[in-house]
Structure formats: structure tokens, C-alpha cells
Design a protein around this motif. Structure first.
Motif, mmCIF file in Angstrom:
data_model
loop_
_atom_site.group_PDB
_atom_site.id
_atom_site.type_symbol
_atom_site.label_atom_id
_atom_site.label_comp_id
_atom_site.label_asym_id
_atom_site.label_seq_id
_atom_site.Cartn_x
_atom_site.Cartn_y
_atom_site.Cartn_z
ATOM 1 N N SER A 42 0.898 -1.270 0.162
ATOM 2 C CA SER A 42 -0.106 -0.162 0.061
ATOM 3 C C SER A 42 0.695 1.297 -0.070
ATOM 4 O O SER A 42 1.853 1.124 0.254
ATOM 5 C CB SER A 42 -0.860 0.268 1.288
ATOM 6 O OG SER A 42 -1.505 1.305 1.494
ATOM 7 N N GLN A 103 -4.775 2.039 -5.847
ATOM 8 C CA GLN A 103 -4.952 3.283 -5.040
ATOM 9 C C GLN A 103 -4.641 4.687 -5.773
ATOM 10 O O GLN A 103 -5.575 5.541 -5.479
ATOM 11 C CB GLN A 103 -3.949 3.212 -3.787
ATOM 12 C CG GLN A 103 -4.281 2.020 -2.698
ATOM 13 C CD GLN A 103 -3.196 1.958 -1.658
ATOM 14 O OE1 GLN A 103 -2.112 2.282 -1.950
ATOM 15 N NE2 GLN A 103 -3.555 1.393 -0.551
ATOM 16 N N ARG A 106 -7.767 6.050 -7.371
ATOM 17 C CA ARG A 106 -8.711 6.516 -6.616
ATOM 18 C C ARG A 106 -8.634 8.091 -6.643
ATOM 19 O O ARG A 106 -9.782 8.631 -6.521
ATOM 20 C CB ARG A 106 -8.702 6.109 -5.333
ATOM 21 C CG ARG A 106 -9.188 4.453 -5.062
ATOM 22 C CD ARG A 106 -9.248 4.424 -3.480
ATOM 23 N NE ARG A 106 -9.912 5.415 -2.964
ATOM 24 C CZ ARG A 106 -11.205 5.257 -2.171
ATOM 25 N NH1 ARG A 106 -11.786 4.238 -2.562
ATOM 26 N NH2 ARG A 106 -11.697 6.192 -1.700
ATOM 27 N N LEU A 249 -2.688 3.641 3.345
ATOM 28 C CA LEU A 249 -3.938 4.334 2.637
ATOM 29 C C LEU A 249 -4.963 3.164 2.684
ATOM 30 O O LEU A 249 -5.997 2.996 2.669
ATOM 31 C CB LEU A 249 -3.510 4.806 1.419
ATOM 32 C CG LEU A 249 -2.516 5.893 1.335
ATOM 33 C CD1 LEU A 249 -2.825 6.368 -0.146
ATOM 34 C CD2 LEU A 249 -2.975 7.063 2.234
ATOM 35 N N SER A 250 -4.272 1.814 2.551
ATOM 36 C CA SER A 250 -5.032 0.637 2.697
ATOM 37 C C SER A 250 -5.912 0.400 4.123
ATOM 38 O O SER A 250 -5.290 0.405 5.030
ATOM 39 C CB SER A 250 -4.322 -0.514 2.482
ATOM 40 O OG SER A 250 -4.834 -1.697 2.944
ATOM 41 N N VAL A 314 -9.672 9.465 1.313
ATOM 42 C CA VAL A 314 -8.899 8.270 1.208
ATOM 43 C C VAL A 314 -9.797 6.997 1.223
ATOM 44 O O VAL A 314 -9.533 6.177 0.675
ATOM 45 C CB VAL A 314 -7.909 8.140 2.152
ATOM 46 C CG1 VAL A 314 -7.104 6.993 2.205
ATOM 47 C CG2 VAL A 314 -6.775 9.573 1.812
ATOM 48 N N HIS A 315 -10.766 7.046 2.300
ATOM 49 C CA HIS A 315 -11.790 6.036 2.528
ATOM 50 C C HIS A 315 -12.922 6.115 1.948
ATOM 51 O O HIS A 315 -13.285 6.235 0.731
ATOM 52 C CB HIS A 315 -11.552 5.499 3.875
ATOM 53 C CG HIS A 315 -10.265 5.340 4.475
ATOM 54 N ND1 HIS A 315 -9.894 3.899 4.147
ATOM 55 C CD2 HIS A 315 -9.428 5.816 5.227
ATOM 56 C CE1 HIS A 315 -8.724 3.795 4.639
ATOM 57 N NE2 HIS A 315 -8.191 4.868 5.232
#
Ligand SMILES: N[C@@H](Cc1ccc(O)cc1)C(=O)O
Length: 437
Positions: A42, A103, A106, A249-250, A314-315
Motif C-alpha cells: 500500500s 490506490q 482513486r 492508505l489501505s 482516502v476511504h
């Protein structure tokens, strides 16, 4: 607002190559890239600062190119690193690069227009590049003297006779070659995507300028560079670490709850800088938040806005809401249902600082609540069994947010969280987490 002005007020501009501002102004849109090596499964929040450079590039009307370093990740960037790193095996690299690619996607906008984002992987052009060919076509254009003069490798070259801190660790030929690979990437993207700008953290300046040099020599072209400062903390400790290590970030590696808490706990001395770098809030919005924050810093207005923006981006907005709800549990909010909504990782995160008591499952099944709780004497929360009974009678004990009505209730009748946990609470603030093992 143009890119450089935007980055400047946010404190995200460290260095630019002469001519970069004019180039950006004259050519609309240009393509600019940043590379990310798949050194872990990640990206982490240190990478997020450079991702924001790509986001701003796109918002100011240019095309962002995100490069996944499938090839460079096999070598390892020595820039500013004090010691040689272990090579990652290929399987790990392939897993990592898939994760990182997803990622990066996104944060950028993909469309068919002139500013639509592009993701590339340098393994695609290096996998068929032969060693002899590389030495003849690329290596020949750059002198070792030039490569050794870079700050990014100097500290590893050092002087061999020096002592202690000054002693150089040395640098393998492999890592030394890294700047040529990154340099070649830039020239490859220059040729194939007309990419004329490379960005990155300030530690990347040396590698980036090897690229502009190669573009000059190989392609007779002109390319540009800009870097952002590495994010630091006012107290001198390293930014981006929490007790558990890196902030990833994961969501599998850092739960959205921990992620949210990380930003919420930013120091006042750092919050103003962080909100400029990591959110897209406008200057007016930030100045307004700062004006509200200053007279009442304990309300953490800046930190809350920062945590909300970054966690949502981020989420997701839902993950942010859930993190807020979970954060409030320790402050007495929420009922059994709220506890049941927490997944196991978040439950353990929320109660991370709380004493933990493990009770064998078979034993717990036959216990009464008062027996179970008196097991907790080792934490001196309940000094004795009679004390437990007294507190229960006074209505001062709850399990999973439900008041314990009788000391002789059977533990087997209690609803467990995640089929395993009981959150015990004495009075308002004393928690402990019982897990059946
Ligand atoms: N060297 C960069 C990653 C990178 C890799 C390849 C490039 O072409 C550009 C950048 C880093 O370690 O952060």
C-alpha cells in the motif's frame, strides 16, 4: 489559479527548474508525472502528499501521469537512504504494484479529454530492454562524475576513512544505477506521452534532473521539474508514523478508525500546514477555520476538519462517519448496537489503550457475571468479589453497554461482540476488554 501559485500558498513548493512557470503558462495542457515504487502493498500518507501534486496538476488543467515503478521497485532508490536495502522478491512486487495502482486510480480523474489521467508501469518498457543495449544507449550519455555529484547518493559514497556518523555505508552498483532508470523513464514518457514535467518530494531532485539531462542528450528536448518539501513535524519527530508504524492508505493495513485518529491527533503546531497539504479546502475556508480554531484550540476545529476531509477522500464518507461514531464510544456515547457495528479490527483499535483480560471460553461459559468480573482484580478495577456485587447493585457496572442487573447472571447469556468480546465498564470511564479465548 495556476499550479505554482496554488502550490506556493499551500507550502507545497520546494524547488522548480528555471522555466517551469513559463512552460506551464504557455502550454495548456502539459503532461506531468510522478513515480511510486511498489515497496509495500500500500501507499502511505507520505506518498499522499505527492499524490496531491498530481491532483493539483489535474485541477489546474494539465494531464497527470502516475507511474508505478514495477522495474525501479526491483532495484530500490538509494536517494537519501542511509543504507543498502534488501531486494524484494518478484511475487511480492507484483502483488504490491497491483495494490498501488488501484490506490493511485482513486485520486485521479480518468476521461477521454486532454486532462484525463494516465497510469503507466515502467516494467512495461524495461522488461525487454537488454543490459548491453541500456549501457550503450543510455549509460553512455551520463558520466559517473555527474552521477556521484548528486546529494541523493553523496552521503552513501562519503569518505571511507571517516568515522561514526560520517562513515559511508557504501552503495552497490545496483542502487547506484537507479537514477539512470528513473532518468530513462522521464525520457521515455517525454517521447511517448509528450510528458515535460516530473514532480516528486524534494529527495527526488537528483533523480529528476538526471532525467532532464537525458532528455537533453537523447532527445535534444527540454523538460521541467518541481518538487515539494518533505512533510515534517514541529516537534522534530518523523511525520506519518503512529505507534503501529506507518500510516497506510489501505484499510486492511491501517483501519479507517486509526487513520481518522491519526489526523485528529495532529499537534496544533502542525495542523495548519497539514490542512494545506492534505485537503483541497480553499485558502478562504482554511483561514476561516484557523480563525475559529485560535481562540479555542481544545475544540480541535482544524484537526476535525483535516481528519474529515482526508478520511472521506482516502476511504469514504461512510468510513469517516463510522470512525467518528467509534471515536465517541470511549467518550460514553453509543449503545450495544453501536458496539455490534464495529468490525473486529476497529473494536480492537477503539479499545487499544484499555486493559485486556483473557478468559478461557469453556471456563467463561459456566461463570456468573460477578465471578467473571472479579477475575479482573489483577487490574485493580474491582478490588474484590463483594465490591463487584456492591457496584452491580448500585447500577455502576455494564457489559457491552448494558447495565448488569444481577451479579448472578450467567455469562453464557450475554451477547458477545464478534462472538468473542465483552466490553466491561465500571462507572463512566473505566473500561476493560474481556476476550474469550
Ligand atoms: N524514485 C521514486 C519513485 C520513482 C520511480 C520511477 C520514476 O520514473 C519516478 C519515480 C521514489 O522512490 O519515490
Amino acid at each position: 489559479m495556476n499550479l505554482l501559485d496554488e502550490l506556493r500558498w499551500r507550502g507545497m513548493l520546494h524547488d522548480t527548474m528555471p522555466g517551469t512557470a513559463e512552460h506551464l503558462a504557455e502550454h495548456q495542457p502539459i503532461s506531468g508525472y510522478i513515480g511510486f515504487d511498489p515497496t509495500a502493498a500500500s501507499l502511505h500518507i507520505g506518498n499522499l502528499a505527492t499524490i496531491m501534486l498530481l491532483v493539483h496538476l489535474q485541477r489546474s488543467g494539465h494531464r497527470p501521469v502516475a507511474l508505478v515503478g514495477g522495474a525501479t521497485g526491483m532495484i530500490g532508490d538509494p536517494s537519501m537512504k542511509s543504507s543498502e536495502r534488501n531486494l524484494l522478491d518478484e511475487e511480492t512486487l507484483r502483488i504490491n504494484q497491483a495494490g498501488i495502482r488501484a490506490q493511485l486510480e482513486r485520486f485521479l480523474e480518468f476521461n477521454d479529454g486532454p486532462t484525463g489521467a494516465v497510469v503507466v508501469n515502467n516494467y512495461d518498457w524495461f522488461k525487454e530492454f537488454g543490459f548491453l543495449e541500456f549501457l550503450r544507449d543510455v549509460g553512455k550519455h551520463i558520466t559517473v562524475n555527474y552521477m556521484m555529484a548528486k546529494d541523493s547518493v553523496k552521503r552513501r559514497l562519503g569518505t571511507p576513512e571517516a568515522e561514526g556518523e560520517q562513515r559511508a555505508e557504501g552503495l552497490s552498483y545496483t542502487e547506484f544505477s537507479y537514477q539512470l532508470l528513473q532518468g530513462y523513464d522521464f525520457s521515455h514518457l517525454y517521447k511517448t506521452l509528450n510528458c515535460t514535467l516530473q514532480m516528486g518530494g524534494s529527495d527526488q531532485w537528483g533523480n529528476i534532473t538526471t532525467g532532464t539531462e537525458l532528455i537533453r542528450r537523447l532527445d535534444g528536448g527540454k523538460a521541467f521539474a518541481l518538487t515539494c518539501p518533505l512533510v515534517t513535524k514541529a516537534d522534530g519527530t518523523k511525520f506519518g508514523k503512529s505507534e503501529g508504524g506507518n500510516v497506510w492508505l489501505s484499510p486492511q493495513m491501517t483501519s479507517p478508525y486509526q487513520f481518522y485518529q491519526f489526523w485528529l491527533n495532529a499537534a496544533d503546531a502542525d495542523a495548519s500546514r497539514l490542512i494545506r497539504v492534505f485537503t483541497l479546502l480553499s485558502e478562504a475556508e482554511i483561514l476561516d477555520l484557523e480563525a475559529q480554531h485560535a481562540p479555542a484550540p481544545h475544540q480541535r476545529i482544524l484537526q476535525k476538519a483535516l481528519a474529515k476531509d482526508v478520511t472521506s477522500r482516502v476511504h469514504s464518507a461512510e468510513a469517516y462517519e463510522a470512525a467518528v461514531a467509534a471515536s465517541e464510544i470511549l467518550f460514553g456515547k453509543g449503545d450495544l448496537e453501536d458496539l455490534q457495528r464495529l468490525d473486529e479490527a476497529t473494536l480492537l483499535d477503539v479499545f487499544a489503550g484499555v486493559p485486556r483480560l483473557e478468559v478461557p471460553r469453556e471456563q467463561a461459559g459456566s461463570l456468573l457475571v460477578a465471578d467473571l468480573l472479579s477475575e479482573a482484580t489483577q487490574y485493580q478495577i474491582f478490588p474484590s468479589k463483594s465490591e463487584v456485587k456492591k457496584m452491580i447493585q448500585g447500577g455502576g457496572v455494564s457489559l457491552n453497554r448494558q447495565k448488569v442487573a444481577a451479579a448472578d447472571q450467567a455469562v453464557s447469556e450475554l451477547p458477545l461482540l464478534q462472538d468473542k468480546y465483552l466490553v466491561a465498564q465500571k462507572g463512566k470511564k473505566n473500561y476493560f476488554l474481556i476476550s474469550l479465548v
